[in-house]
Design an enzyme around this catalytic site. Structure first.
Site, PDB file in Angstrom:
ATOM      1  N   ASN A 129      41.574  35.482  46.229  1.00  0.00           N
ATOM      2  CA  ASN A 129      42.627  35.399  45.213  1.00  0.00           C
ATOM      3  C   ASN A 129      43.462  36.676  45.325  1.00  0.00           C
ATOM      4  OD1 ASN A 129      44.213  35.223  42.983  1.00  0.00           O
ATOM      5  ND2 ASN A 129      42.554  35.304  41.482  1.00  0.00           N
ATOM      6  N   TRP A 130      44.640  36.530  45.923  1.00  0.00           N
ATOM      7  CA  TRP A 130      45.483  37.713  46.138  1.00  0.00           C
ATOM      8  C   TRP A 130      46.192  38.155  44.862  1.00  0.00           C
ATOM      9  CZ3 TRP A 130      48.430  36.663  51.408  1.00  0.00           C
ATOM     10  CH2 TRP A 130      47.508  36.736  52.450  1.00  0.00           C
ATOM     11  N   LYS A 131      46.118  37.317  43.828  1.00  0.00           N
ATOM     12  CA  LYS A 131      46.802  37.630  42.559  1.00  0.00           C
ATOM     13  C   LYS A 131      48.282  37.926  42.827  1.00  0.00           C
ATOM     14  CE  LYS A 131      42.370  38.877  40.697  1.00  0.00           C
ATOM     15  NZ  LYS A 131      41.579  39.646  39.765  1.00  0.00           N
TER      16      LYS A 131
ATOM     17  N   HIS B 223      41.977  30.762  35.635  1.00  0.00           N
ATOM     18  CA  HIS B 223      41.546  32.140  35.882  1.00  0.00           C
ATOM     19  C   HIS B 223      41.658  32.930  34.576  1.00  0.00           C
ATOM     20  CE1 HIS B 223      41.390  36.237  37.344  1.00  0.00           C
ATOM     21  NE2 HIS B 223      40.822  35.752  38.427  1.00  0.00           N
TER      22      HIS B 223
ATOM     23  N   GLU C  93      42.719  35.747  33.920  1.00  0.00           N
ATOM     24  CA  GLU C  93      43.995  36.448  33.721  1.00  0.00           C
ATOM     25  C   GLU C  93      45.060  35.499  33.196  1.00  0.00           C
ATOM     26  OE1 GLU C  93      44.158  38.234  37.606  1.00  0.00           O
ATOM     27  OE2 GLU C  93      42.461  39.503  37.056  1.00  0.00           O
TER      28      GLU C  93
ATOM     29  N   GLU D 166      33.205  33.727  36.909  1.00  0.00           N
ATOM     30  CA  GLU D 166      33.733  35.090  36.982  1.00  0.00           C
ATOM     31  C   GLU D 166      33.576  35.764  35.621  1.00  0.00           C
ATOM     32  OE1 GLU D 166      36.784  35.579  40.311  1.00  0.00           O
ATOM     33  OE2 GLU D 166      37.893  34.740  38.633  1.00  0.00           O
TER      34      GLU D 166
ATOM     35  N   GLY E 119      37.575  43.363  38.748  1.00  0.00           N
ATOM     36  CA  GLY E 119      38.316  44.597  39.005  1.00  0.00           C
ATOM     37  C   GLY E 119      37.665  45.848  38.427  1.00  0.00           C
TER      38      GLY E 119
ATOM     39  N   SER F  41      34.341  41.752  41.325  1.00  0.00           N
ATOM     40  CA  SER F  41      33.943  42.951  42.081  1.00  0.00           C
ATOM     41  C   SER F  41      33.077  42.656  43.306  1.00  0.00           C
ATOM     42  CB  SER F  41      33.250  43.965  41.155  1.00  0.00           C
ATOM     43  OG  SER F  41      34.161  44.431  40.190  1.00  0.00           O
TER      44      SER F  41
END
Ligand code: 13P
Length: 232
Positions: free
Chosen positions: A6-8, A89, A91, A159, A165, A196
């Site tokens: 996941n490159w975000k 996700h 976020e 997650e 992160g 992580s």
């Protein structure tokens, strides 16, 4: 193992190209999926055409077309060569934290993605506050029951929000316990761990019973680190 990156909201086309070039000849036994931002998808699809690496997106709308300014539909993702889509996700959940209906919206997105021929990667996980109140399983059950489809192929990614992160990961026993719990709720489903994951801890996490792969953030942006994870 399924190794999803996941490159975000990272990398321009110029920055992504060398990274993709250095991994696209991958011939290992794992299923590797790159999930870049929308703007990179057509270029990445071209680069990965002859490769065994698949392409995923990070979100989609629940309708296939229409007056939804700024949104991208599952049909449009399929059109550019996308096969997977990350849904729910944390976020994105946090941007919608005040919408009590958000789980229902996620469920609609998941159905719509499956209808368009995509495989959703459905993200679930507890916050630090929920973990401290010993609500992890309750939260996970609620997220799964509210969004997981009755039919169609999908992947679940566990997650823990506090592990994303942060450089912190749950213990081996905690990951095993939660993955086992999830697998009882959705038998036969592949369950990824995310939060992580890096080139140093990937072997250890991959050896935990019930872990079918990873959803990797930060460590997927550096070719040398991600290559080690791909070959786990
Ligand atoms: P990190 O690997 O950077 O912790 O991110 C995990 C994640 O959110 C993947 O979806």
């Amino acid at each position: 193992m399924i190794i999803a990156a996941n490159w975000k909201m990272n990398l321009t086309i110029r920055e992504a190209k060398p990274l993709v070039n250095s991994i696209k000849k991958y011939k290992g036994r794992n299923k590797v999926i790159l999930c870049p931002t929308f703007t990179l998808l057509p270029e990445m699809a071209g680069m990965l055409k002859k490769s065994r690496i698949s392409l995923g997106a990070q979100n989609c709308h629940f309708e296939q077309k229409g007056a939804f300014t700024g949104e991208v539909s599952p049909l449009q993702l399929k059109d550019v060569g996308v096969s997977y889509v990350i849904i729910g996700h944390s976020e994105r959940r946090s941007c919608n934290a005040f919408n009590p209906d958000y789980n229902r919206i996620l469920s609609k997105k998941i159905h719509s993605a499956i209808n368009a021929g995509l495989i959703p990667i459905i993200c679930i996980g507890e916050t630090d506050e929920q973990r401290k109140k010993a609500q992890t399983k309750k939260i996970i059950k609620k997220q799964i029951e509210a969004s997981v489809p009755k039919k169609g192929k999908y992947i679940v990614a566990y997650e823990p929000v506090w592990a994303i992160g942060s450089g912190k990961t749950p213990t081996r026993e905690q990951i095993e316990d939660i993955h086992e719990y999830i697998s009882k709720l959705v038998p036969g489903t592949k369950i990824l761990y995310g939060g992580s994951v890096n080139e140093k801890n990937c072997k250890e996490i991959a050896s935990i019973s019930g872990v079918s792969g990873f959803l990797v953030g930060g460590a997927s942006l550096e070719a040398n680190k991600f290559k080690k994870i791909m070959h786990v």
